[in-house]
Motif scaffolding. Sequence first.
Motif, mmCIF file in Angstrom:
data_model
loop_
_atom_site.group_PDB
_atom_site.id
_atom_site.type_symbol
_atom_site.label_atom_id
_atom_site.label_comp_id
_atom_site.label_asym_id
_atom_site.label_seq_id
_atom_site.Cartn_x
_atom_site.Cartn_y
_atom_site.Cartn_z
ATOM 1 N N MET A 1 -6.246 3.187 1.647
ATOM 2 C CA MET A 1 -5.546 4.395 1.178
ATOM 3 C C MET A 1 -5.640 5.548 2.185
ATOM 4 S SD MET A 1 -3.565 5.492 -1.097
ATOM 5 C CE MET A 1 -3.586 4.542 -2.605
ATOM 6 N N LYS B 1 -5.511 -0.843 -1.713
ATOM 7 C CA LYS B 1 -5.951 0.559 -1.778
ATOM 8 C C LYS B 1 -7.186 0.813 -0.915
ATOM 9 C CE LYS B 1 -4.446 1.957 -6.409
ATOM 10 N NZ LYS B 1 -4.966 2.248 -7.770
ATOM 11 N N ASP C 1 2.086 7.010 -6.947
ATOM 12 C CA ASP C 1 1.248 8.182 -6.721
ATOM 13 C C ASP C 1 0.301 8.456 -7.885
ATOM 14 O OD1 ASP C 1 3.954 9.883 -5.030
ATOM 15 O OD2 ASP C 1 2.267 8.745 -4.213
ATOM 16 N N CYS D 1 1.517 2.951 9.376
ATOM 17 C CA CYS D 1 0.395 2.611 8.487
ATOM 18 C C CYS D 1 -0.265 1.298 8.894
ATOM 19 C CB CYS D 1 0.888 2.554 7.038
ATOM 20 S SG CYS D 1 -0.450 2.543 5.827
ATOM 21 N N ARG E 1 -2.677 5.410 4.427
ATOM 22 C CA ARG E 1 -1.426 5.829 3.780
ATOM 23 C C ARG E 1 -1.359 7.350 3.694
ATOM 24 N NH1 ARG E 1 1.426 4.750 -1.893
ATOM 25 N NH2 ARG E 1 1.136 6.823 -2.806
ATOM 26 N N GLU E 2 -2.465 7.970 3.315
ATOM 27 C CA GLU E 2 -2.478 9.427 3.171
ATOM 28 C C GLU E 2 -2.228 10.095 4.520
ATOM 29 O OE1 GLU E 2 -6.252 9.893 1.303
ATOM 30 O OE2 GLU E 2 -5.440 9.530 -0.717
ATOM 31 N N VAL F 1 2.393 1.890 -3.469
ATOM 32 C CA VAL F 1 1.554 2.141 -4.655
ATOM 33 C C VAL F 1 1.977 3.472 -5.278
ATOM 34 C CG1 VAL F 1 -0.795 2.762 -5.365
ATOM 35 C CG2 VAL F 1 -0.432 0.792 -3.896
ATOM 36 N N GLU G 1 -2.784 -4.627 -5.715
ATOM 37 C CA GLU G 1 -2.800 -3.181 -5.446
ATOM 38 C C GLU G 1 -4.216 -2.659 -5.310
ATOM 39 O OE1 GLU G 1 -0.109 -3.134 -8.751
ATOM 40 O OE2 GLU G 1 0.946 -1.417 -7.908
ATOM 41 N N GLY H 1 -1.297 6.337 -9.424
ATOM 42 C CA GLY H 1 -2.389 5.369 -9.389
ATOM 43 C C GLY H 1 -2.235 4.177 -10.309
ATOM 44 N N THR I 1 -1.077 0.624 -11.712
ATOM 45 C CA THR I 1 -0.808 -0.615 -10.982
ATOM 46 C C THR I 1 -0.102 -1.605 -11.888
ATOM 47 O OG1 THR I 1 -2.943 -1.567 -11.588
ATOM 48 C CG2 THR I 1 -2.870 -0.318 -9.541
ATOM 49 N N LEU J 1 0.835 -1.204 0.000
ATOM 50 C CA LEU J 1 0.000 0.000 0.000
ATOM 51 C C LEU J 1 0.870 1.254 0.000
ATOM 52 C CD1 LEU J 1 -2.623 1.679 0.442
ATOM 53 C CD2 LEU J 1 -2.413 1.144 2.886
#
Lengths: 309, 208
Positions: free
Chosen positions: B140, B137, B123, B162, B143-144, B121, B133, B125, B127, B118
Amino acid sequence: MAALLRAPLFSGSVISGCEASDGFATTPARDLKISGSPLRLGGTRNERVRISLFIAAKPSCIIRASKDSFGFTRELRESEHILDEKDQVLDPFKEMKCRFLEFKRQNFVEDRIHYQSLAQRQEPKFMVIACADSRVCPSSILGFHPGEAFTVRNVANLVPSFQHGASETSAALEFAVNSLEVENILVVGHSRCGGIQALMSLKDEADSRSFIKDWVIVGKTARLTTKAAAGNLSFEMQCRHCEKESINSSLLNLLTYPWIEKRVNEGKLSLHGAYYNFIDCTFEKWTLLYRKALEGGSKYAIKNRSVWS
Amino acid sequence: MEINMQEMEPVERMKSGFEHFKKEIYEKKQEVFDPLKEGQVPKFMVFACADSRVCPSVVLNFQPGEAFTVRNIANMVPPYDQTKYGGVGAAVEYAVLHLKVENIVVIGHSRCGGIKGLMSVKDDGTTSTDFIEDWVKICMPAREKVKAEHAVLPFPDQCTKCEKEAVNVSLENLLTYPFVKEGLEKKTLKLIGGYYDFVNCEFETWEI
Protein backbone atom coordinates in the motif's frame (compact mmCIF):
# COMPACT_ATOMS: atom_id res chain seq x y z
CA MET A 1 28.01 -22.96 -15.30
CA ALA A 2 29.62 -19.66 -14.60
CA ALA A 3 30.54 -19.11 -11.00
CA LEU A 4 28.71 -16.06 -9.80
CA LEU A 5 31.06 -14.25 -7.51
CA ARG A 6 30.19 -11.64 -5.04
CA ALA A 7 31.04 -8.24 -6.43
CA PRO A 8 29.45 -4.88 -6.05
CA LEU A 9 27.13 -4.16 -8.88
CA PHE A 10 26.69 -0.86 -10.57
CA SER A 11 23.74 0.83 -9.03
CA GLY A 12 21.02 1.41 -11.51
CA SER A 13 21.18 0.30 -15.06
CA VAL A 14 18.76 -0.63 -17.75
CA ILE A 15 19.53 -3.23 -20.30
CA SER A 16 17.58 -2.53 -23.40
CA GLY A 17 19.82 -4.45 -25.73
CA CYS A 18 19.67 -3.87 -29.38
CA GLU A 19 16.93 -3.72 -31.90
CA ALA A 20 17.49 -6.72 -34.05
CA SER A 21 15.50 -8.45 -36.69
CA ASP A 22 17.85 -11.31 -37.21
CA GLY A 23 19.64 -11.17 -33.91
CA PHE A 24 21.99 -8.39 -34.97
CA ALA A 25 21.81 -4.68 -34.59
CA THR A 26 20.28 -2.99 -37.55
CA THR A 27 19.25 0.19 -35.83
CA PRO A 28 21.02 2.14 -33.19
CA ALA A 29 20.49 0.78 -29.76
CA ARG A 30 18.51 2.64 -27.22
CA ASP A 31 20.49 4.27 -24.50
CA LEU A 32 20.82 2.67 -21.19
CA LYS A 33 19.25 4.88 -18.65
CA ILE A 34 20.01 4.86 -15.03
CA SER A 35 17.12 4.72 -12.69
CA GLY A 36 18.17 6.73 -9.72
CA SER A 37 17.20 4.69 -6.79
CA PRO A 38 14.67 6.45 -4.62
CA LEU A 39 16.26 4.82 -1.61
CA ARG A 40 19.28 5.95 0.31
CA LEU A 41 21.82 5.25 -2.37
CA GLY A 42 24.39 7.86 -1.46
CA GLY A 43 25.09 6.36 1.92
CA THR A 44 26.37 3.12 0.48
CA ARG A 45 28.38 4.51 -2.35
CA ASN A 46 31.49 5.86 -0.73
CA GLU A 47 33.56 3.11 -2.24
CA ARG A 48 35.01 3.50 -5.67
CA VAL A 49 32.38 2.88 -8.27
CA ARG A 50 33.08 -0.05 -10.49
CA ILE A 51 31.13 -0.04 -13.67
CA SER A 52 31.26 -3.22 -15.62
CA LEU A 53 29.57 -3.35 -18.96
CA PHE A 54 28.96 -6.18 -21.28
CA ILE A 55 27.98 -5.92 -24.85
CA ALA A 56 26.66 -8.84 -26.81
CA ALA A 57 29.35 -10.22 -28.99
CA LYS A 58 27.70 -9.77 -32.34
CA PRO A 59 25.47 -6.71 -32.18
CA SER A 60 27.30 -3.47 -31.77
CA CYS A 61 25.38 -1.70 -29.09
CA ILE A 62 25.86 1.68 -27.70
CA ILE A 63 25.43 1.51 -23.99
CA ARG A 64 25.87 4.53 -21.85
CA ALA A 65 26.03 4.19 -18.13
CA SER A 66 25.91 7.11 -15.83
CA LYS A 67 25.80 7.21 -12.13
CA ASP A 68 23.73 10.01 -10.73
CA SER A 69 25.86 10.79 -7.70
CA PHE A 70 29.06 11.03 -9.66
CA GLY A 71 27.67 12.18 -12.96
CA PHE A 72 30.11 10.66 -15.37
CA THR A 73 29.37 8.63 -18.46
CA ARG A 74 31.20 6.09 -20.49
CA GLU A 75 30.43 5.14 -24.03
CA LEU A 76 31.48 1.83 -25.45
CA ARG A 77 31.17 0.40 -28.89
CA GLU A 78 31.46 -3.05 -30.40
CA SER A 79 32.31 -6.23 -28.65
CA GLU A 80 34.09 -5.60 -25.44
CA HIS A 81 34.36 -7.47 -22.21
CA ILE A 82 35.21 -5.24 -19.32
CA LEU A 83 36.60 -7.03 -16.36
CA ASP A 84 36.36 -5.77 -12.88
CA GLU A 85 39.42 -3.61 -12.51
CA LYS A 86 40.24 -4.66 -9.01
CA ASP A 87 39.65 -8.40 -8.98
CA GLN A 88 39.92 -9.42 -12.61
CA VAL A 89 36.76 -11.48 -12.13
CA LEU A 90 33.41 -11.19 -13.80
CA ASP A 91 30.78 -9.05 -12.19
CA PRO A 92 27.78 -11.34 -11.52
CA PHE A 93 25.39 -8.76 -12.90
CA LYS A 94 27.38 -8.60 -16.07
CA GLU A 95 26.62 -12.29 -16.31
CA MET A 96 22.93 -11.62 -15.77
CA LYS A 97 22.96 -8.91 -18.40
CA CYS A 98 24.60 -11.27 -20.83
CA ARG A 99 21.98 -13.90 -20.15
CA PHE A 100 19.12 -11.45 -20.45
CA LEU A 101 20.39 -10.21 -23.79
CA GLU A 102 20.71 -13.79 -24.97
CA PHE A 103 17.16 -14.53 -23.76
CA LYS A 104 15.97 -11.50 -25.67
CA ARG A 105 17.80 -12.53 -28.80
CA GLN A 106 16.67 -16.15 -28.73
CA ASN A 107 13.11 -15.58 -27.68
CA PHE A 108 11.73 -12.10 -27.87
CA VAL A 109 13.39 -11.24 -31.14
CA GLU A 110 12.90 -14.63 -32.75
CA ASP A 111 9.27 -14.93 -31.76
CA ARG A 112 8.15 -11.35 -31.53
CA ILE A 113 4.53 -11.98 -32.46
CA HIS A 114 4.11 -14.54 -29.70
CA TYR A 115 5.71 -12.28 -27.12
CA GLN A 116 3.66 -9.29 -28.20
CA SER A 117 0.56 -11.40 -27.71
CA LEU A 118 1.80 -12.54 -24.29
CA ALA A 119 2.37 -8.93 -23.30
CA GLN A 120 -1.35 -8.34 -23.65
CA ARG A 121 -2.48 -11.21 -21.48
CA GLN A 122 -1.49 -14.52 -19.98
CA GLU A 123 -3.65 -17.62 -20.36
CA PRO A 124 -1.73 -20.38 -18.64
CA LYS A 125 -3.33 -23.79 -18.46
CA PHE A 126 -1.26 -24.70 -15.41
CA MET A 127 -0.79 -23.41 -11.96
CA VAL A 128 2.29 -24.97 -10.42
CA ILE A 129 3.22 -24.99 -6.76
CA ALA A 130 6.86 -25.87 -6.36
CA CYS A 131 9.60 -25.54 -3.79
CA ALA A 132 11.86 -22.50 -3.69
CA ASP A 133 14.86 -24.87 -3.75
CA SER A 134 17.35 -23.65 -6.36
CA ARG A 135 17.55 -27.07 -7.95
CA VAL A 136 13.90 -27.61 -8.79
CA CYS A 137 12.58 -24.79 -10.92
CA PRO A 138 9.59 -26.27 -12.77
CA SER A 139 10.32 -24.17 -15.85
CA SER A 140 13.68 -25.90 -16.13
CA ILE A 141 12.54 -29.41 -15.31
CA LEU A 142 9.32 -29.44 -17.26
CA GLY A 143 10.34 -26.98 -19.96
CA PHE A 144 7.51 -24.53 -19.36
CA HIS A 145 7.75 -21.59 -21.73
CA PRO A 146 6.64 -18.05 -20.88
CA GLY A 147 2.86 -18.03 -20.66
CA GLU A 148 2.35 -21.68 -19.81
CA ALA A 149 2.50 -21.97 -16.05
CA PHE A 150 1.47 -19.58 -13.30
CA THR A 151 4.00 -20.62 -10.69
CA VAL A 152 4.12 -20.22 -6.95
CA ARG A 153 7.28 -21.26 -5.12
CA ASN A 154 7.55 -21.48 -1.36
CA VAL A 155 9.45 -23.50 1.24
CA ALA A 156 8.63 -27.19 0.74
CA ASN A 157 5.85 -26.54 -1.83
CA LEU A 158 3.21 -26.52 0.90
CA VAL A 159 -0.42 -25.58 0.42
CA PRO A 160 -2.16 -24.48 3.62
CA SER A 161 -5.84 -25.21 4.06
CA PHE A 162 -8.50 -22.57 3.46
CA GLN A 163 -9.08 -22.49 7.21
CA HIS A 164 -5.44 -21.63 7.82
CA GLY A 165 -6.30 -18.10 6.76
CA ALA A 166 -4.22 -15.55 4.93
CA SER A 167 -1.14 -16.81 3.17
CA GLU A 168 0.76 -15.89 0.05
CA THR A 169 -0.12 -19.26 -1.46
CA SER A 170 -3.85 -18.79 -0.82
CA ALA A 171 -3.84 -15.42 -2.57
CA ALA A 172 -2.08 -16.94 -5.55
CA LEU A 173 -4.54 -19.83 -5.67
CA GLU A 174 -7.46 -17.43 -5.68
CA PHE A 175 -5.99 -15.45 -8.55
CA ALA A 176 -5.07 -18.50 -10.60
CA VAL A 177 -8.40 -20.25 -10.17
CA ASN A 178 -10.87 -17.36 -10.18
CA SER A 179 -9.14 -14.84 -12.47
CA LEU A 180 -6.91 -16.86 -14.76
CA GLU A 181 -9.20 -19.93 -14.61
CA VAL A 182 -6.35 -22.39 -14.96
CA GLU A 183 -7.34 -25.94 -15.86
CA ASN A 184 -4.69 -27.78 -13.84
CA ILE A 185 -3.02 -27.30 -10.50
CA LEU A 186 0.21 -29.22 -10.10
CA VAL A 187 1.94 -29.58 -6.74
CA VAL A 188 5.56 -30.66 -7.25
CA GLY A 189 7.64 -32.02 -4.41
CA HIS A 190 11.24 -33.13 -4.61
CA SER A 191 14.02 -35.15 -3.09
CA ARG A 192 16.30 -33.93 -0.31
CA CYS A 193 13.87 -31.16 0.62
CA GLY A 194 15.24 -29.02 3.43
CA GLY A 195 11.79 -27.83 4.42
CA ILE A 196 10.45 -31.37 4.80
CA GLN A 197 13.55 -32.27 6.77
CA ALA A 198 12.80 -29.35 9.06
CA LEU A 199 9.21 -30.61 9.42
CA MET A 200 10.38 -34.10 10.34
CA SER A 201 12.91 -32.63 12.76
CA LEU A 202 10.33 -30.70 14.74
CA LYS A 203 10.32 -31.79 18.33
CA ASP A 204 7.02 -32.62 19.93
CA GLU A 205 7.67 -30.44 22.91
CA ALA A 206 7.70 -26.67 22.64
CA ASP A 207 10.82 -25.44 20.97
CA SER A 208 12.27 -22.07 20.14
CA ARG A 209 10.26 -20.35 17.45
CA SER A 210 11.43 -19.65 13.99
CA PHE A 211 9.74 -18.67 10.76
CA ILE A 212 10.73 -22.00 9.26
CA LYS A 213 9.15 -24.02 12.04
CA ASP A 214 6.00 -21.92 12.01
CA TRP A 215 5.62 -22.44 8.26
CA VAL A 216 6.47 -26.12 7.81
CA ILE A 217 3.95 -27.03 10.48
CA VAL A 218 1.42 -26.54 7.68
CA GLY A 219 2.52 -30.04 6.66
CA LYS A 220 1.92 -31.60 10.08
CA THR A 221 -0.66 -34.05 8.73
CA ALA A 222 1.97 -35.47 6.40
CA ARG A 223 4.38 -35.79 9.31
CA LEU A 224 1.78 -37.72 11.32
CA THR A 225 0.98 -40.15 8.51
CA THR A 226 4.68 -40.59 7.83
CA LYS A 227 5.42 -41.42 11.46
CA ALA A 228 2.57 -43.91 11.39
CA ALA A 229 3.55 -45.58 8.14
CA ALA A 230 7.33 -45.31 8.20
CA GLY A 231 8.28 -44.55 11.78
CA ASN A 232 10.51 -47.59 11.96
CA LEU A 233 12.64 -46.51 9.02
CA SER A 234 15.74 -44.33 9.07
CA PHE A 235 15.30 -40.59 9.36
CA GLU A 236 16.33 -40.15 5.76
CA MET A 237 13.76 -42.68 4.56
CA GLN A 238 11.10 -41.00 6.67
CA CYS A 239 11.93 -37.70 5.00
CA ARG A 240 11.60 -39.33 1.58
CA HIS A 241 8.22 -40.69 2.59
CA CYS A 242 7.11 -37.34 3.97
CA GLU A 243 8.15 -35.52 0.80
CA LYS A 244 5.49 -37.49 -1.04
CA GLU A 245 2.95 -37.50 1.78
CA SER A 246 3.06 -33.73 1.96
CA ILE A 247 2.17 -33.49 -1.72
CA ASN A 248 -0.99 -35.48 -1.09
CA SER A 249 -1.69 -33.48 2.02
CA SER A 250 -1.43 -30.32 -0.08
CA LEU A 251 -3.74 -31.76 -2.73
CA LEU A 252 -6.36 -32.44 -0.08
CA ASN A 253 -5.86 -28.96 1.31
CA LEU A 254 -6.60 -27.60 -2.16
CA LEU A 255 -10.07 -29.10 -1.92
CA THR A 256 -10.78 -27.11 1.25
CA TYR A 257 -11.00 -23.98 -0.93
CA PRO A 258 -14.68 -23.67 -1.95
CA TRP A 259 -13.96 -22.25 -5.39
CA ILE A 260 -11.45 -25.03 -6.08
CA GLU A 261 -13.78 -27.78 -4.95
CA LYS A 262 -16.55 -26.32 -7.11
CA ARG A 263 -14.46 -26.28 -10.25
CA VAL A 264 -13.07 -29.76 -9.63
CA ASN A 265 -16.61 -31.09 -9.28
CA GLU A 266 -17.62 -29.36 -12.47
CA GLY A 267 -14.75 -31.01 -14.28
CA LYS A 268 -13.11 -27.66 -15.09
CA LEU A 269 -10.08 -28.13 -12.88
CA SER A 270 -7.76 -31.11 -12.32
CA LEU A 271 -5.42 -31.53 -9.38
CA HIS A 272 -2.11 -33.31 -9.90
CA GLY A 273 0.74 -34.32 -7.64
CA ALA A 274 4.29 -34.84 -8.78
CA TYR A 275 7.65 -35.77 -7.29
CA TYR A 276 10.97 -34.83 -8.84
CA ASN A 277 13.84 -36.99 -7.69
CA PHE A 278 17.08 -35.33 -8.73
CA ILE A 279 19.20 -38.15 -7.36
CA ASP A 280 18.24 -40.45 -10.20
CA CYS A 281 16.45 -37.87 -12.37
CA THR A 282 13.01 -39.39 -12.34
CA PHE A 283 9.66 -37.67 -12.33
CA GLU A 284 6.58 -39.29 -10.87
CA LYS A 285 3.14 -37.84 -11.40
CA TRP A 286 -0.39 -38.70 -10.44
CA THR A 287 -3.84 -37.16 -10.55
CA LEU A 288 -6.21 -36.78 -7.64
CA LEU A 289 -9.63 -38.25 -8.22
CA TYR A 290 -12.30 -36.61 -6.12
CA ARG A 291 -15.70 -38.15 -5.92
CA LYS A 292 -17.74 -35.80 -3.82
CA ALA A 293 -21.01 -37.64 -4.17
CA LEU A 294 -19.57 -41.06 -3.45
CA GLU A 295 -21.62 -42.97 -0.89
CA GLY A 296 -19.36 -44.95 1.37
CA GLY A 297 -15.72 -45.63 0.67
CA SER A 298 -13.17 -42.97 0.15
CA LYS A 299 -13.98 -39.83 -1.73
CA TYR A 300 -10.38 -39.58 -2.79
CA ALA A 301 -8.31 -41.78 -5.02
CA ILE A 302 -5.23 -41.59 -7.17
CA LYS A 303 -5.35 -42.21 -10.87
CA ASN A 304 -3.00 -42.07 -13.84
CA ARG A 305 0.13 -42.57 -11.84
CA SER A 306 3.26 -42.80 -13.98
CA VAL A 307 7.00 -42.50 -13.57
CA TRP A 308 9.20 -40.92 -16.21
CA SER A 309 12.82 -41.88 -16.18
CA MET B 1 9.51 -26.56 -32.22
CA GLU B 2 7.02 -27.85 -34.72
CA ILE B 3 4.68 -29.22 -32.11
CA ASN B 4 2.35 -26.61 -30.69
CA MET B 5 2.94 -26.91 -26.98
CA GLN B 6 -0.29 -25.17 -26.13
CA GLU B 7 -2.32 -27.83 -27.88
CA MET B 8 -0.72 -30.79 -26.18
CA GLU B 9 -2.69 -32.63 -23.56
CA PRO B 10 -1.42 -31.36 -20.17
CA VAL B 11 0.29 -34.52 -19.00
CA GLU B 12 1.84 -35.10 -22.41
CA ARG B 13 3.11 -31.54 -22.27
CA MET B 14 4.82 -32.17 -18.94
CA LYS B 15 6.25 -35.49 -20.03
CA SER B 16 7.65 -34.01 -23.20
CA GLY B 17 9.24 -31.21 -21.21
CA PHE B 18 10.79 -33.54 -18.66
CA GLU B 19 12.19 -35.90 -21.25
CA HIS B 20 13.81 -33.01 -23.04
CA PHE B 21 15.27 -31.74 -19.74
CA LYS B 22 16.66 -35.13 -18.82
CA LYS B 23 18.15 -35.91 -22.21
CA GLU B 24 19.41 -32.50 -23.28
CA ILE B 25 20.37 -30.94 -19.97
CA TYR B 26 20.64 -33.31 -17.01
CA GLU B 27 22.53 -36.08 -18.79
CA LYS B 28 24.81 -33.69 -20.61
CA LYS B 29 25.84 -31.75 -17.52
CA GLN B 30 26.64 -34.43 -14.98
CA GLU B 31 29.40 -32.28 -13.52
CA VAL B 32 26.77 -29.67 -12.63
CA PHE B 33 24.06 -31.98 -11.34
CA ASP B 34 26.15 -34.46 -9.34
CA PRO B 35 27.24 -31.96 -6.65
CA LEU B 36 23.66 -30.65 -6.45
CA LYS B 37 22.50 -34.03 -5.23
CA GLU B 38 24.33 -33.41 -2.00
CA GLY B 39 23.22 -29.85 -1.40
CA GLN B 40 22.55 -26.43 -2.82
CA VAL B 41 24.77 -23.40 -2.44
CA PRO B 42 22.93 -20.69 -4.33
CA LYS B 43 24.38 -17.21 -4.26
CA PHE B 44 21.04 -15.65 -5.05
CA MET B 45 17.67 -15.51 -3.44
CA VAL B 46 15.13 -14.21 -5.93
CA PHE B 47 11.63 -12.90 -5.39
CA ALA B 48 9.67 -12.97 -8.61
CA CYS B 49 6.02 -12.80 -9.51
CA ALA B 50 4.03 -15.97 -10.08
CA ASP B 51 2.98 -14.55 -13.48
CA SER B 52 3.54 -17.21 -16.14
CA ARG B 53 5.54 -14.82 -18.29
CA VAL B 54 8.30 -13.88 -15.86
CA CYS B 55 10.08 -16.98 -14.61
CA PRO B 56 13.55 -15.75 -13.61
CA SER B 57 15.13 -19.04 -14.65
CA VAL B 58 13.93 -18.36 -18.17
CA VAL B 59 14.52 -14.62 -18.36
CA LEU B 60 17.86 -14.61 -16.59
CA ASN B 61 18.79 -18.20 -17.39
CA PHE B 62 19.48 -19.20 -13.81
CA GLN B 63 20.87 -22.69 -13.85
CA PRO B 64 19.88 -25.34 -11.29
CA GLY B 65 21.60 -24.50 -8.05
CA GLU B 66 22.02 -20.79 -8.63
CA ALA B 67 18.92 -19.12 -7.28
CA PHE B 68 16.67 -19.97 -4.34
CA THR B 69 13.47 -18.59 -5.78
CA VAL B 70 10.24 -17.49 -4.16
CA ARG B 71 7.35 -16.64 -6.44
CA ASN B 72 4.13 -15.07 -5.27
CA ILE B 73 1.62 -12.51 -6.45
CA ALA B 74 3.44 -9.32 -7.38
CA ASN B 75 6.74 -10.49 -5.92
CA MET B 76 5.97 -8.99 -2.52
CA VAL B 77 7.87 -9.25 0.72
CA PRO B 78 5.77 -8.49 3.79
CA PRO B 79 7.39 -6.81 6.78
CA TYR B 80 8.67 -8.92 9.66
CA ASP B 81 5.64 -10.41 11.38
CA GLN B 82 5.62 -13.78 13.07
CA THR B 83 1.86 -13.96 13.06
CA LYS B 84 1.03 -13.35 9.40
CA TYR B 85 2.46 -14.32 6.01
CA GLY B 86 5.19 -16.21 7.78
CA GLY B 87 5.81 -18.37 4.71
CA VAL B 88 7.84 -15.57 3.20
CA GLY B 89 9.72 -15.13 6.46
CA ALA B 90 10.50 -18.83 6.41
CA ALA B 91 12.00 -18.53 2.94
CA VAL B 92 14.10 -15.48 3.84
CA GLU B 93 15.22 -17.11 7.07
CA TYR B 94 16.21 -20.29 5.27
CA ALA B 95 18.02 -18.45 2.50
CA VAL B 96 19.95 -16.05 4.72
CA LEU B 97 20.71 -18.17 7.79
CA HIS B 98 20.96 -21.67 6.32
CA LEU B 99 21.91 -21.28 2.67
CA LYS B 100 23.81 -18.07 3.33
CA VAL B 101 22.92 -16.46 0.02
CA GLU B 102 24.87 -13.34 -0.87
CA ASN B 103 22.27 -11.46 -2.87
CA ILE B 104 18.53 -11.01 -2.49
CA VAL B 105 16.90 -9.75 -5.68
CA VAL B 106 13.31 -8.59 -5.86
CA ILE B 107 12.12 -8.47 -9.47
CA GLY B 108 8.96 -6.66 -10.50
CA HIS B 109 7.50 -6.68 -13.98
CA SER B 110 5.26 -4.94 -16.45
CA ARG B 111 1.50 -5.49 -16.68
CA CYS B 112 1.42 -7.04 -13.23
CA GLY B 113 -2.09 -8.16 -12.31
CA GLY B 114 -1.31 -8.04 -8.61
CA ILE B 115 -0.16 -4.42 -8.79
CA LYS B 116 -3.19 -3.54 -10.88
CA GLY B 117 -5.25 -5.13 -8.12
CA LEU B 118 -3.43 -3.02 -5.53
CA MET B 119 -4.08 0.14 -7.50
CA SER B 120 -7.76 -0.89 -7.80
CA VAL B 121 -8.38 -1.55 -4.11
CA LYS B 122 -11.30 0.57 -2.96
CA ASP B 123 -10.41 3.67 -1.03
CA ASP B 124 -12.79 2.74 1.75
CA GLY B 125 -10.82 -0.44 2.31
CA THR B 126 -13.65 -2.89 1.58
CA THR B 127 -12.61 -6.04 -0.21
CA SER B 128 -14.36 -8.49 -2.44
CA THR B 129 -11.80 -11.30 -2.48
CA ASP B 130 -10.92 -13.88 0.15
CA PHE B 131 -7.17 -13.38 0.07
CA ILE B 132 -5.93 -11.38 -2.91
CA GLU B 133 -6.65 -7.84 -1.78
CA ASP B 134 -5.41 -8.51 1.72
CA TRP B 135 -2.16 -9.76 0.23
CA VAL B 136 -1.50 -6.95 -2.24
CA LYS B 137 -2.15 -4.34 0.43
CA ILE B 138 1.32 -5.22 1.72
CA CYS B 139 2.58 -2.68 -0.80
CA MET B 140 0.00 0.00 0.00
CA PRO B 141 2.80 2.54 0.65
CA ALA B 142 3.76 2.21 -3.01
CA ARG B 143 0.20 2.92 -4.15
CA GLU B 144 -0.04 5.93 -1.86
CA LYS B 145 3.24 7.32 -3.16
CA VAL B 146 2.19 6.88 -6.79
CA LYS B 147 -1.24 8.39 -6.26
CA ALA B 148 0.35 11.36 -4.48
CA GLU B 149 3.16 12.00 -6.95
CA HIS B 150 1.61 10.91 -10.23
CA ALA B 151 -2.07 11.67 -9.82
CA VAL B 152 -2.33 13.09 -13.33
CA LEU B 153 -0.98 10.03 -15.08
CA PRO B 154 -3.39 7.63 -16.76
CA PHE B 155 -4.15 4.51 -14.73
CA PRO B 156 -1.90 2.14 -16.75
CA ASP B 157 1.06 4.49 -16.27
CA GLN B 158 0.32 4.74 -12.57
CA CYS B 159 0.42 0.97 -12.45
CA THR B 160 3.82 0.96 -14.12
CA LYS B 161 5.14 3.39 -11.52
CA CYS B 162 3.64 1.28 -8.78
CA GLU B 163 5.25 -1.88 -10.13
CA LYS B 164 8.64 -0.33 -9.47
CA GLU B 165 7.75 1.40 -6.22
CA ALA B 166 6.39 -1.86 -4.87
CA VAL B 167 9.80 -3.45 -5.41
CA ASN B 168 11.27 -0.70 -3.25
CA VAL B 169 8.65 -1.29 -0.56
CA SER B 170 9.53 -4.99 -0.56
CA LEU B 171 13.24 -4.16 -0.32
CA GLU B 172 12.53 -1.88 2.62
CA ASN B 173 10.43 -4.63 4.20
CA LEU B 174 13.37 -7.00 3.89
CA LEU B 175 15.32 -4.64 6.12
CA THR B 176 12.84 -5.30 8.95
CA TYR B 177 14.13 -8.87 9.22
CA PRO B 178 16.93 -8.78 11.79
CA PHE B 179 19.02 -11.38 10.01
CA VAL B 180 18.79 -9.41 6.77
CA LYS B 181 19.79 -6.18 8.48
CA GLU B 182 22.69 -7.94 10.11
CA GLY B 183 23.83 -9.37 6.79
CA LEU B 184 23.82 -5.92 5.23
CA GLU B 185 25.78 -4.45 8.12
CA LYS B 186 28.36 -7.20 7.87
CA LYS B 187 28.39 -6.83 4.10
CA THR B 188 27.65 -10.51 3.64
CA LEU B 189 24.38 -9.66 1.97
CA LYS B 190 23.28 -7.32 -0.79
CA LEU B 191 19.74 -6.23 -1.67
CA ILE B 192 18.93 -5.59 -5.29
CA GLY B 193 15.83 -4.34 -7.06
CA GLY B 194 14.94 -5.42 -10.57
CA TYR B 195 12.24 -4.70 -13.14
CA TYR B 196 11.44 -6.79 -16.20
CA ASP B 197 9.52 -4.99 -18.89
CA PHE B 198 8.29 -7.67 -21.25
CA VAL B 199 6.52 -5.18 -23.47
CA ASN B 200 9.80 -3.67 -24.66
CA CYS B 201 12.01 -6.49 -23.40
CA GLU B 202 14.12 -4.44 -21.07
CA PHE B 203 15.57 -5.33 -17.71
CA GLU B 204 16.45 -2.76 -15.09
CA THR B 205 18.39 -3.21 -11.85
CA TRP B 206 19.20 -1.02 -8.90
CA GLU B 207 20.81 -1.50 -5.55
CA ILE B 208 20.09 -0.34 -2.05
